[in-house]
Design a protein around this motif. Structure first.
Motif: not given
Length: 109
Positions: A13-32
């Motif tokens: 979560k910390k790294i995701r926020k530092a990258r300015n990504l939402t949970q939705e964006q990360l989920a899309e990248f990871v395909n989950i």
């Protein structure tokens, strides 16, 4: 093992926020699903090795970096450490107060 899941999730979560990504964006990248990212970040689920590798790739970090917990502290731990240092060293308190004033002025513009 529960603590490890929480540490890993907090780190992601910390790294995701530092990258300015939402949970939705990360989920899309990871395909989950987005709820799965939430469950991982909250320590309810541990990601599979495949998912962990995809998360690392999406966050642009090496997989081992997701397990670097030494530098992770909760806000409460940071406050406690700072208050302890300020109580032990008045000069440090004065220096940090000057920094605080400068940052507050800069951030309130």
């Amino acid at each position: 093992m529960n603590d490890l899941k929480k540490l890993l999730g907090s780190r992601i979560k910390k790294i995701r926020k530092a990258r300015n990504l939402t949970q939705e964006q990360l989920a899309e990248f990871v395909n989950i699903g987005t709820p799965n990212i939430s469950y991982i970040e909250n320590g309810k689920f541990a990601p599979s090795m495949d998912t962990l590798q995809k998360i690392a790739l999406a966050l642009k970090v090496e997989p081992y970096e997701l397990y670097k917990f030494d530098d992770y502290k909760t806000p409460e731990q940071m406050k406690e450490e700072l208050f302890s240092a300020f109580n032990d060293n008045e000069d440090m308190l004065k220096i940090f107060y000057e920094i605080f004033l400068a940052l507050r002025f800069t951030l309130n513009k």
